[in-house]
Design an enzyme around this catalytic site. Sequence first.
Site, PDB file in Angstrom:
ATOM      1  N   ASP A  96       0.848  -1.204   0.000  1.00 47.86           N
ATOM      2  CA  ASP A  96       0.000   0.000   0.000  1.00 47.86           C
ATOM      3  C   ASP A  96       0.876   1.244   0.000  1.00 47.86           C
ATOM      4  O   ASP A  96       1.979   1.225   0.541  1.00 47.86           O
ATOM      5  CB  ASP A  96      -0.899   0.001   1.253  1.00 47.86           C
ATOM      6  CG  ASP A  96      -2.204   0.725   1.005  1.00 47.86           C
ATOM      7  OD1 ASP A  96      -2.168   1.964   0.826  1.00 47.86           O
ATOM      8  OD2 ASP A  96      -3.265   0.073   0.974  1.00 47.86           O
ATOM      9  N   PHE A 149      -2.370   6.092   0.477  1.00 48.07           N
ATOM     10  CA  PHE A 149      -3.059   7.281  -0.035  1.00 48.07           C
ATOM     11  C   PHE A 149      -4.431   7.412   0.635  1.00 48.07           C
ATOM     12  O   PHE A 149      -4.760   8.453   1.208  1.00 48.07           O
ATOM     13  CB  PHE A 149      -3.187   7.215  -1.564  1.00 48.07           C
ATOM     14  CG  PHE A 149      -4.040   8.311  -2.141  1.00 48.07           C
ATOM     15  CD1 PHE A 149      -3.871   9.637  -1.744  1.00 48.07           C
ATOM     16  CD2 PHE A 149      -5.021   8.027  -3.092  1.00 48.07           C
ATOM     17  CE1 PHE A 149      -4.673  10.648  -2.281  1.00 48.07           C
ATOM     18  CE2 PHE A 149      -5.816   9.029  -3.621  1.00 48.07           C
ATOM     19  CZ  PHE A 149      -5.646  10.340  -3.214  1.00 48.07           C
ATOM     20  N   THR A 150      -5.224   6.367   0.577  1.00 50.91           N
ATOM     21  CA  THR A 150      -6.519   6.387   1.275  1.00 50.91           C
ATOM     22  C   THR A 150      -6.577   5.348   2.378  1.00 50.91           C
ATOM     23  O   THR A 150      -7.460   5.394   3.226  1.00 50.91           O
ATOM     24  CB  THR A 150      -7.690   6.138   0.297  1.00 50.91           C
ATOM     25  OG1 THR A 150      -7.439   4.914  -0.412  1.00 50.91           O
ATOM     26  CG2 THR A 150      -7.832   7.269  -0.688  1.00 50.91           C
ATOM     27  N   ASP A 158       4.306   2.245  -4.115  1.00 49.79           N
ATOM     28  CA  ASP A 158       3.312   2.839  -5.013  1.00 49.79           C
ATOM     29  C   ASP A 158       3.236   1.979  -6.268  1.00 49.79           C
ATOM     30  O   ASP A 158       4.240   1.783  -6.959  1.00 49.79           O
ATOM     31  CB  ASP A 158       3.726   4.277  -5.354  1.00 49.79           C
ATOM     32  CG  ASP A 158       2.566   5.025  -5.977  1.00 49.79           C
ATOM     33  OD1 ASP A 158       1.950   4.493  -6.920  1.00 49.79           O
ATOM     34  OD2 ASP A 158       2.271   6.139  -5.508  1.00 49.79           O
ATOM     35  N   LEU A 182      -6.210  -4.789  -5.405  1.00 51.76           N
ATOM     36  CA  LEU A 182      -7.241  -3.870  -4.905  1.00 51.76           C
ATOM     37  C   LEU A 182      -6.761  -2.423  -4.865  1.00 51.76           C
ATOM     38  O   LEU A 182      -7.552  -1.534  -4.550  1.00 51.76           O
ATOM     39  CB  LEU A 182      -7.674  -4.276  -3.485  1.00 51.76           C
ATOM     40  CG  LEU A 182      -8.796  -5.305  -3.347  1.00 51.76           C
ATOM     41  CD1 LEU A 182      -8.421  -6.634  -3.962  1.00 51.76           C
ATOM     42  CD2 LEU A 182      -9.169  -5.492  -1.881  1.00 51.76           C
ATOM     43  N   ARG A 198       5.369 -13.551 -14.616  1.00 56.17           N
ATOM     44  CA  ARG A 198       6.749 -13.983 -14.333  1.00 56.17           C
ATOM     45  C   ARG A 198       6.786 -15.113 -13.316  1.00 56.17           C
ATOM     46  O   ARG A 198       7.521 -16.078 -13.478  1.00 56.17           O
ATOM     47  CB  ARG A 198       7.550 -12.773 -13.831  1.00 56.17           C
ATOM     48  CG  ARG A 198       9.034 -12.937 -13.904  1.00 56.17           C
ATOM     49  CD  ARG A 198       9.741 -11.599 -13.780  1.00 56.17           C
ATOM     50  NE  ARG A 198       9.332 -10.873 -12.586  1.00 56.17           N
ATOM     51  CZ  ARG A 198       8.656  -9.750 -12.581  1.00 56.17           C
ATOM     52  NH1 ARG A 198       8.305  -9.166 -13.702  1.00 56.17           N
ATOM     53  NH2 ARG A 198       8.326  -9.164 -11.447  1.00 56.17           N
ATOM     54  N   ALA A 229      -9.903  -6.400  -8.671  1.00 52.59           N
ATOM     55  CA  ALA A 229     -11.085  -5.762  -8.080  1.00 52.59           C
ATOM     56  C   ALA A 229     -11.587  -4.725  -9.068  1.00 52.59           C
ATOM     57  O   ALA A 229     -11.162  -3.574  -9.047  1.00 52.59           O
ATOM     58  CB  ALA A 229     -10.718  -5.118  -6.744  1.00 52.59           C
ATOM     59  N   TYR A 250     -11.587   7.022 -13.166  1.00 57.30           N
ATOM     60  CA  TYR A 250     -11.804   5.764 -12.437  1.00 57.30           C
ATOM     61  C   TYR A 250     -12.467   4.724 -13.346  1.00 57.30           C
ATOM     62  O   TYR A 250     -11.968   3.611 -13.498  1.00 57.30           O
ATOM     63  CB  TYR A 250     -12.677   6.064 -11.224  1.00 57.30           C
ATOM     64  CG  TYR A 250     -12.977   4.885 -10.327  1.00 57.30           C
ATOM     65  CD1 TYR A 250     -11.997   4.345  -9.490  1.00 57.30           C
ATOM     66  CD2 TYR A 250     -14.247   4.322 -10.286  1.00 57.30           C
ATOM     67  CE1 TYR A 250     -12.277   3.281  -8.645  1.00 57.30           C
ATOM     68  CE2 TYR A 250     -14.535   3.261  -9.446  1.00 57.30           C
ATOM     69  CZ  TYR A 250     -13.552   2.740  -8.625  1.00 57.30           C
ATOM     70  OH  TYR A 250     -13.843   1.686  -7.788  1.00 57.30           O
TER      71      TYR A 250
HETATM   72  P1  NAD Z   1      -9.855   2.182  -0.225  1.00 58.41           P
HETATM   73  O1  NAD Z   1      -9.594   3.550  -0.747  1.00 58.41           O
HETATM   74  O2  NAD Z   1     -10.187   2.030   1.213  1.00 58.41           O
HETATM   75  O3  NAD Z   1      -8.639   1.199  -0.547  1.00 58.41           O
HETATM   76  C1  NAD Z   1      -7.760   1.380  -1.622  1.00 58.41           C
HETATM   77  C2  NAD Z   1      -6.343   1.152  -1.123  1.00 58.41           C
HETATM   78  O4  NAD Z   1      -5.436   1.279  -2.221  1.00 58.41           O
HETATM   79  C3  NAD Z   1      -5.922   2.171  -0.071  1.00 58.41           C
HETATM   80  O5  NAD Z   1      -5.321   1.521   1.022  1.00 58.41           O
HETATM   81  C4  NAD Z   1      -4.920   3.061  -0.815  1.00 58.41           C
HETATM   82  O6  NAD Z   1      -3.965   3.667   0.042  1.00 58.41           O
HETATM   83  C5  NAD Z   1      -4.315   2.073  -1.791  1.00 58.41           C
HETATM   84  N1  NAD Z   1      -3.745   2.715  -2.980  1.00 58.41           N
HETATM   85  C6  NAD Z   1      -4.301   3.677  -3.761  1.00 58.41           C
HETATM   86  N2  NAD Z   1      -3.471   4.012  -4.760  1.00 58.41           N
HETATM   87  C7  NAD Z   1      -2.367   3.238  -4.622  1.00 58.41           C
HETATM   88  C8  NAD Z   1      -1.136   3.140  -5.327  1.00 58.41           C
HETATM   89  N3  NAD Z   1      -0.873   3.898  -6.391  1.00 58.41           N
HETATM   90  N4  NAD Z   1      -0.222   2.257  -4.883  1.00 58.41           N
HETATM   91  C9  NAD Z   1      -0.450   1.485  -3.806  1.00 58.41           C
HETATM   92  N5  NAD Z   1      -1.589   1.539  -3.084  1.00 58.41           N
HETATM   93  C10 NAD Z   1      -2.530   2.413  -3.488  1.00 58.41           C
HETATM   94  O7  NAD Z   1     -11.029   1.580  -1.134  1.00 58.41           O
HETATM   95  P2  NAD Z   1     -11.813   0.199  -1.025  1.00 58.41           P
HETATM   96  O8  NAD Z   1     -13.244   0.515  -0.905  1.00 58.41           O
HETATM   97  O9  NAD Z   1     -11.184  -0.701  -0.038  1.00 58.41           O
HETATM   98  O10 NAD Z   1     -11.596  -0.373  -2.495  1.00 58.41           O
HETATM   99  C11 NAD Z   1     -10.654  -1.391  -2.772  1.00 58.41           C
HETATM  100  C12 NAD Z   1     -10.770  -1.804  -4.226  1.00 58.41           C
HETATM  101  O11 NAD Z   1     -12.093  -2.285  -4.493  1.00 58.41           O
HETATM  102  C13 NAD Z   1     -10.504  -0.671  -5.210  1.00 58.41           C
HETATM  103  O12 NAD Z   1      -9.765  -1.162  -6.296  1.00 58.41           O
HETATM  104  C14 NAD Z   1     -11.881  -0.261  -5.669  1.00 58.41           C
HETATM  105  O13 NAD Z   1     -11.863   0.244  -6.967  1.00 58.41           O
HETATM  106  C15 NAD Z   1     -12.649  -1.583  -5.580  1.00 58.41           C
HETATM  107  N6  NAD Z   1     -14.080  -1.328  -5.383  1.00 58.41           N
HETATM  108  C16 NAD Z   1     -14.572  -0.967  -4.163  1.00 58.41           C
HETATM  109  C17 NAD Z   1     -15.932  -0.694  -4.022  1.00 58.41           C
HETATM  110  C18 NAD Z   1     -16.530  -0.307  -2.697  1.00 58.41           C
HETATM  111  O14 NAD Z   1     -17.743  -0.022  -2.646  1.00 58.41           O
HETATM  112  N7  NAD Z   1     -15.819  -0.314  -1.592  1.00 58.41           N
HETATM  113  C19 NAD Z   1     -16.772  -0.782  -5.134  1.00 58.41           C
HETATM  114  C20 NAD Z   1     -16.228  -1.128  -6.357  1.00 58.41           C
HETATM  115  C21 NAD Z   1     -14.877  -1.417  -6.476  1.00 58.41           C
END
Ligand code: NAD
Length: 321
Positions: A40, A43-44, A65, A80, A113, A121, A152
Site C-alpha cells: 500500500d 493514499f486512502t 506505489d 485492490l 513472471r 477488483a 476511475y
Molecule cells: P480504499 O480507498 O479504502 O482502498 C484502496 C487502497 O489502495 C488504499 O489503502 C490506498 O492507500 C491504496 N492505494 C491507492 N493508490 C495506490 C497506489 N498507487 N499504490 C499502492 N496503493 C494504493 O477503497 P476500497 O473501498 O477498499 O476499495 C478497494 C478496491 O475495491 C478498489 O480497487 C476499488 O476500486 C474496488 N471497489 C470498491 C468498491 C466499494 O464499494 N468499496 C466498489 C467497487 C470497487
Amino acid sequence: MVKPNFFDKARILVTGGAGFLGSHLCERLVDEGHYVICLDNYFTGTKRNIYHLLDHKNFEPIRHDLVNPIFLEVDEIYNLACPASPIHYQYNPVKTVKTAVMGAIHMLGLAKRVKAKILQASTSEVYGDPTVHPQKETYWGNVNTIGLRACYDEGKRCAETLFFDYHRQNRVNIRVVRIFNTYGPRMHPNDGRVISNFIVQALRGEPLTIFGDGSQTRSFCFVDDMIEGLVRMMNGPDDFLGPVNLGNPGEYTIHEIAQEIIRLTGSKSRLELLPAPMDDPKRRRPDISLAKERLGWTPKVDLEEGLTRTIQYFRELLSRA
Ligand code: NAD
Ligand code: UDP
C-alpha cells in the site's frame, strides 16, 4: 535439503491491503493460515486498519506505489490498490488512471513472471450510468469518456481489458470481479461515500447531505459478504475467469438510506438537498445470478444488520477522536 522459510504456505499479495476492503481481506487470509504481503502507498488506506495484524508472523506490510514495478515471489495476487470513493479518485485523476492501468500492468507482469493467479477488483462503475437494469455482466456499459468519473471508470475498464489480454496472450491465470457499492467498519470517515458520510453526519447531529433529489438508487453489500465473494472467486473453477458481479441486489434510493440511518442512529439530523455531481449514475443494482450459479455465493447480511454494525464502528471511532 533445508526448506526455505514459509514455503509451506500460500504467499498471497494484497495490493491496497491497508484500505477498507483490503484490510478485511488480509485479516481473512491470515486467519486461514496463509502468508500475506500487504502492499500500500497509504493514499486512502491507513496503518490503523492493519495495526492488529502487524505483529503476526504471517503478515508483512510493504510501502510501495503501484505505479512503479515491484519484484516479489508470490502464489496469488488480489489487486485492490486504487482509490475508490469519488472525492478520492477525483483528487488526482491522472494518478488514478496511472494506478488503475500501470498498476494492472505491473501486477499482471508479476503474475506472468512468477506464474501467480491474479484477481482484479473491478467495479460496477464499468457500467457507467446504466441503460440496462439490473446490470448483468453481458452489458457493455454507458460511460462518459471525458467526464469527472472517467479517470476511475475508464481506468478500471482498461484494467479489465489488460487482464483478458494477458490471459489470452500470456496464459496468465486471471479472475475479474465487478464489485458493487460495499460498506462496513474501516471505511474512511472522510471518504465522502454515502454510507460513511450519512452515518458520521447523523452521529454528529449535522444535516445529511443528499446530492440531487435523492431518487437515485444504489445496492449496498456488507463487507463480510464481499470478502467471502472475493475469496470464492479466487478459489473458484479455473474455467471461470469472470467478469462476475458481486453485490447485494437490495436496491434503495439515497433518500431511503438517509432515513434508515437517521432511524438506526436515533439522530435528530435533518436532510439537506445539494446539487447532484456530474454523471452520477441514476440506478444501480447487480444481477448476481452468475455468482450464485458458479460460486454458490449470495450475500447474507441485510441492510439493517450491516448498518447497525457499521454505526457501532463509527460511534467508537468518533468517541476516540
Ligand atoms: P480504499 O480507498 O479504502 O482502498 C484502496 C487502497 O489502495 C488504499 O489503502 C490506498 O492507500 C491504496 N492505494 C491507492 N493508490 C495506490 C497506489 N498507487 N499504490 C499502492 N496503493 C494504493 O477503497 P476500497 O473501498 O477498499 O476499495 C478497494 C478496491 O475495491 C478498489 O480497487 C476499488 O476500486 C474496488 N471497489 C470498491 C468498491 C466499494 O464499494 N468499496 C466498489 C467497487 C470497487
Ligand atoms: N451521495 C449523497 N450524499 C453524500 C454522498 C453521496 O447523496 O453525502 C450520493 C451520490 O451522489 C450517489 C450515491 O450517494 O448518488 C452513492 O455515492 P457514493 O459516492 O457512495 O458511491 P458511487 O456514486 O460511487 O456509487
